[in-house]
Scaffold this motif. Structure first.
Motif, PDB file in Angstrom:
ATOM      1  N   PRO A   1     -26.907  -7.884 -45.484  1.00  0.00           N
ATOM      2  CA  PRO A   1     -25.488  -8.062 -45.137  1.00  0.00           C
ATOM      3  C   PRO A   1     -24.663  -6.772 -45.263  1.00  0.00           C
ATOM      4  CG  PRO A   1     -26.233  -9.916 -46.429  1.00  0.00           C
ATOM      5  CD  PRO A   1     -27.350  -8.912 -46.451  1.00  0.00           C
ATOM      6  N   SER A   2     -24.917  -5.976 -46.302  1.00  0.00           N
ATOM      7  CA  SER A   2     -24.130  -4.748 -46.461  1.00  0.00           C
ATOM      8  C   SER A   2     -24.466  -3.736 -45.366  1.00  0.00           C
ATOM      9  CB  SER A   2     -24.376  -4.120 -47.836  1.00  0.00           C
ATOM     10  OG  SER A   2     -23.814  -4.938 -48.818  1.00  0.00           O
ATOM     11  N   TRP A   3     -25.731  -3.657 -44.996  1.00  0.00           N
ATOM     12  CA  TRP A   3     -26.152  -2.758 -43.905  1.00  0.00           C
ATOM     13  C   TRP A   3     -25.412  -3.110 -42.607  1.00  0.00           C
ATOM     14  CZ3 TRP A   3     -30.645  -4.396 -40.492  1.00  0.00           C
ATOM     15  CH2 TRP A   3     -31.041  -3.399 -39.605  1.00  0.00           C
TER      16      TRP A   3
ATOM     17  N   PRO B   1     -27.681  -7.416 -59.246  1.00  0.00           N
ATOM     18  CA  PRO B   1     -26.516  -8.308 -59.142  1.00  0.00           C
ATOM     19  C   PRO B   1     -25.185  -7.564 -59.193  1.00  0.00           C
ATOM     20  CG  PRO B   1     -27.553  -8.483 -61.314  1.00  0.00           C
ATOM     21  CD  PRO B   1     -28.387  -7.542 -60.522  1.00  0.00           C
ATOM     22  N   ASP B   2     -24.173  -8.190 -58.604  1.00  0.00           N
ATOM     23  CA  ASP B   2     -22.789  -7.732 -58.739  1.00  0.00           C
ATOM     24  C   ASP B   2     -22.158  -8.521 -59.888  1.00  0.00           C
ATOM     25  OD1 ASP B   2     -22.579  -5.860 -56.700  1.00  0.00           O
ATOM     26  OD2 ASP B   2     -22.072  -7.356 -55.185  1.00  0.00           O
ATOM     27  N   PHE B   3     -21.175  -7.925 -60.546  1.00  0.00           N
ATOM     28  CA  PHE B   3     -20.528  -8.609 -61.672  1.00  0.00           C
ATOM     29  C   PHE B   3     -19.012  -8.585 -61.539  1.00  0.00           C
ATOM     30  CE2 PHE B   3     -24.624  -7.319 -63.380  1.00  0.00           C
ATOM     31  CZ  PHE B   3     -25.016  -8.449 -64.093  1.00  0.00           C
TER      32      PHE B   3
ATOM     33  N   THR C   1     -31.961  -8.413 -51.885  1.00  0.00           N
ATOM     34  CA  THR C   1     -32.836  -7.308 -52.291  1.00  0.00           C
ATOM     35  C   THR C   1     -32.472  -6.081 -51.470  1.00  0.00           C
ATOM     36  OG1 THR C   1     -34.467  -8.056 -50.692  1.00  0.00           O
ATOM     37  CG2 THR C   1     -34.840  -8.696 -52.971  1.00  0.00           C
ATOM     38  N   ARG C   2     -32.633  -4.934 -52.085  1.00  0.00           N
ATOM     39  CA  ARG C   2     -32.276  -3.677 -51.413  1.00  0.00           C
ATOM     40  C   ARG C   2     -33.525  -3.004 -50.850  1.00  0.00           C
ATOM     41  NH1 ARG C   2     -26.878  -2.076 -53.646  1.00  0.00           N
ATOM     42  NH2 ARG C   2     -27.164   0.018 -52.795  1.00  0.00           N
ATOM     43  N   SER C   3     -33.384  -2.491 -49.617  1.00  0.00           N
ATOM     44  CA  SER C   3     -34.473  -1.771 -48.949  1.00  0.00           C
ATOM     45  C   SER C   3     -33.891  -0.539 -48.271  1.00  0.00           C
ATOM     46  CB  SER C   3     -35.111  -2.671 -47.886  1.00  0.00           C
ATOM     47  OG  SER C   3     -35.787  -3.752 -48.475  1.00  0.00           O
TER      48      SER C   3
ATOM     49  N   THR D   1     -12.275  -5.997 -62.196  1.00  0.00           N
ATOM     50  CA  THR D   1     -12.853  -5.313 -61.047  1.00  0.00           C
ATOM     51  C   THR D   1     -14.237  -5.889 -60.774  1.00  0.00           C
ATOM     52  OG1 THR D   1     -13.337  -3.160 -60.028  1.00  0.00           O
ATOM     53  CG2 THR D   1     -13.839  -3.355 -62.366  1.00  0.00           C
ATOM     54  N   LYS D   2     -14.900  -5.338 -59.754  1.00  0.00           N
ATOM     55  CA  LYS D   2     -16.281  -5.726 -59.492  1.00  0.00           C
ATOM     56  C   LYS D   2     -17.163  -4.513 -59.728  1.00  0.00           C
ATOM     57  CE  LYS D   2     -18.250  -4.473 -56.387  1.00  0.00           C
ATOM     58  NZ  LYS D   2     -19.238  -3.635 -55.700  1.00  0.00           N
ATOM     59  N   GLY D   3     -18.258  -4.710 -60.436  1.00  0.00           N
ATOM     60  CA  GLY D   3     -19.190  -3.606 -60.591  1.00  0.00           C
ATOM     61  C   GLY D   3     -20.579  -4.125 -60.334  1.00  0.00           C
TER      62      GLY D   3
ATOM     63  N   ILE E   1     -31.266  10.495 -49.387  1.00  0.00           N
ATOM     64  CA  ILE E   1     -30.968   9.061 -49.390  1.00  0.00           C
ATOM     65  C   ILE E   1     -29.732   8.800 -50.223  1.00  0.00           C
ATOM     66  CG2 ILE E   1     -31.834   6.767 -50.047  1.00  0.00           C
ATOM     67  CD1 ILE E   1     -33.478   7.947 -47.773  1.00  0.00           C
ATOM     68  N   ARG E   2     -28.738   8.142 -49.608  1.00  0.00           N
ATOM     69  CA  ARG E   2     -27.532   7.790 -50.381  1.00  0.00           C
ATOM     70  C   ARG E   2     -27.892   6.733 -51.429  1.00  0.00           C
ATOM     71  NH1 ARG E   2     -24.592   2.732 -51.528  1.00  0.00           N
ATOM     72  NH2 ARG E   2     -22.974   3.536 -52.880  1.00  0.00           N
ATOM     73  N   VAL E   3     -27.411   6.964 -52.642  1.00  0.00           N
ATOM     74  CA  VAL E   3     -27.593   5.975 -53.707  1.00  0.00           C
ATOM     75  C   VAL E   3     -26.271   5.752 -54.433  1.00  0.00           C
ATOM     76  CG1 VAL E   3     -30.046   6.394 -54.176  1.00  0.00           C
ATOM     77  CG2 VAL E   3     -28.324   7.774 -55.347  1.00  0.00           C
TER      78      VAL E   3
HETATM   79  C1  GCU Z   1     -23.959  -3.807 -52.373  1.00  0.00           C
HETATM   80  C2  GCU Z   1     -23.316  -4.397 -53.579  1.00  0.00           C
HETATM   81  C3  GCU Z   1     -22.018  -3.689 -53.901  1.00  0.00           C
HETATM   82  C4  GCU Z   1     -22.218  -2.193 -53.990  1.00  0.00           C
HETATM   83  C5  GCU Z   1     -22.902  -1.682 -52.753  1.00  0.00           C
HETATM   84  C6  GCU Z   1     -23.243  -0.188 -52.847  1.00  0.00           C
HETATM   85  O1  GCU Z   1     -23.230  -4.098 -51.242  1.00  0.00           O
HETATM   86  O2  GCU Z   1     -23.065  -5.775 -53.360  1.00  0.00           O
HETATM   87  O3  GCU Z   1     -21.507  -4.136 -55.113  1.00  0.00           O
HETATM   88  O4  GCU Z   1     -21.012  -1.533 -54.164  1.00  0.00           O
HETATM   89  O5  GCU Z   1     -24.079  -2.395 -52.515  1.00  0.00           O
HETATM   90  O6  GCU Z   1     -24.324   0.178 -52.423  1.00  0.00           O
HETATM   91  O7  GCU Z   1     -22.433   0.586 -53.346  1.00  0.00           O
END
Ligand code: GCU
Length: 329
Positions: free
Chosen positions: A214-216, A237-239, A150-152, A90-92, A170-172
């Motif tokens: 990109p995710s936004w 990072p994603d793994f 980077t996340r903002s 999977t990806k985490g 705020i969603r986390v």
């Molecule tokens: C990023 C990240 C994802 C994660 C997502 C989240 O897009 O790359 O792996 O799931 O943020 O905020 O859940």
């Protein structure tokens, strides 16, 4: 029962066929990889590239079947499936993995890296590898790490100082370190799985979220929350997560093939990341969204207690020292 020599030889032939059948069945393997990202996400593209390489290197004997877009559940759910033996990979993100092993908590510390080079030195260096291999006794380990910018914060209004977060939900991700970070900054953290954030924002369950550009844009959260305030609090990072049980069942040759394709997918993703980050920024502007510059100093000051907590835990403190030692001079 007495066997005639004829039936004995028949039996022998049958056993031989059975063994041969088993041998080729053992060589052929299909691995299931499920994750919560859309097909357009660069990490999904890196997985596709990895699956292609694995198939080629194994001459079709190894296959990876990918299930994207939370088809098999959220990040937490796919991790649980993997630990229960129902899923191979999977990806985490480090945020998702923190609840499965605390060694990943460190990546959720805000303002951890000096710059991209520092991030690379850690994640792809000795200490990064140490973390990736350290959880085998929990039924998983990670085989590849992917850049995720980077996340903002993003919301309907700018967030330029910690006080702006007051009263905001705020969603986390479900990471205890991130929850604490938002609290220290003055907001109310609300853990929601990635695939459910759009609806939560639309219905006003949360007032904002935090992620990379990109995710936004790709998740269309941008349609609801048009202001991206660049406080750049984390680089998480994603793994690529692998089941220890599945790994142990593979032959050394299969393990080698998978490890090579996983490492190659890291390089491929890094290249795609730079492109998608640039394109997403351009797209955001063309959609009428705004980027706001932020003075990071008050945000850094607000989260200092998180570092104090880490310093009190000898294991985390030792890890943090290794991260600091990897900073470019
Ligand atoms: C990023 C990240 C994802 C994660 C997502 C989240 O897009 O790359 O792996 O799931 O943020 O905020 O859940």
């Amino acid at each position: 029962m007495k066997l005639t020599s004829f039936s004995r030889s028949l039996l022998g032939a049958a056993i031989l066929t059975l063994c041969a059948g088993n041998a080729s069945a053992a060589e052929k393997v299909t691995l299931k990889l499920a994750h919560n990202l859309e097909r357009s996400h660069v990490v999904h593209k890196a997985f596709e590239q990895m699956a292609k390489e694995v198939k080629e290197l194994s001459h079709g004997n190894m296959q990876i079947r990918i299930y994207p877009s939370s088809q098999m559940g959220s990040a937490r759910e796919t991790m649980e499936l993997l630990q229960n033996g129902a899923l191979d990979m999977t990806k985490g993100s480090a945020s998702d993995l923190e609840s499965f092993d605390n060694v990943y908590a460190i990546y959720n510390l805000p303002y951890l890296f000096k710059n991209q080079q520092h991030f690379n030195n850690v994640v792809y260096g000795e200490v990064g590898k140490e973390i990736m291999n350290s959880t085998k006794d929990k039924g998983f380990f990670t085989m590849a790490a992917y850049v995720a910018g980077t996340r903002s914060f993003y919301a309907k209004k700018p967030i330029t100082k910690p006080e702006d977060l007051k009263g905001m939900k705020i969603r986390v991700q479900a990471s205890p370190t991130t929850l604490k970070m938002i609290e220290l900054m003055g907001g109310s953290p609300t853990p929601i799985s990635f695939g459910e954030v759009y609806t939560a924002m639309q219905q006003g369950v949360v007032d904002g979220a935090e992620n990379n550009v990109p995710s936004w844009v790709q998740t269309r959260h941008i349609e609801i929350a048009k202001v991206f305030s660049e406080d750049e609090h984390t680089s998480i990072p994603d793994f690529l997560v692998m089941s220890t049980k599945t790994w142990n069942k593979l032959t050394p040759e299969q393990q080698q093939i998978l490890a090579k394709a996983a490492t190659d997918s890291e390089v491929y993703e890094q290249k795609l990341w730079d492109e998608v980050d640039k394109e997403s920024r351009e797209k955001a502007i063309s959609m009428g969204a705004t980027f706001v510059k932020v003075d990071k100093a008050p945000f850094r000051a607000a989260v200092k207690p998180l570092y104090d907590d880490f310093a009190k835990d000898p294991k985390q403190a030792a890890l943090l020292a290794k991260f600091e030692a990897a900073a470019p001079q």
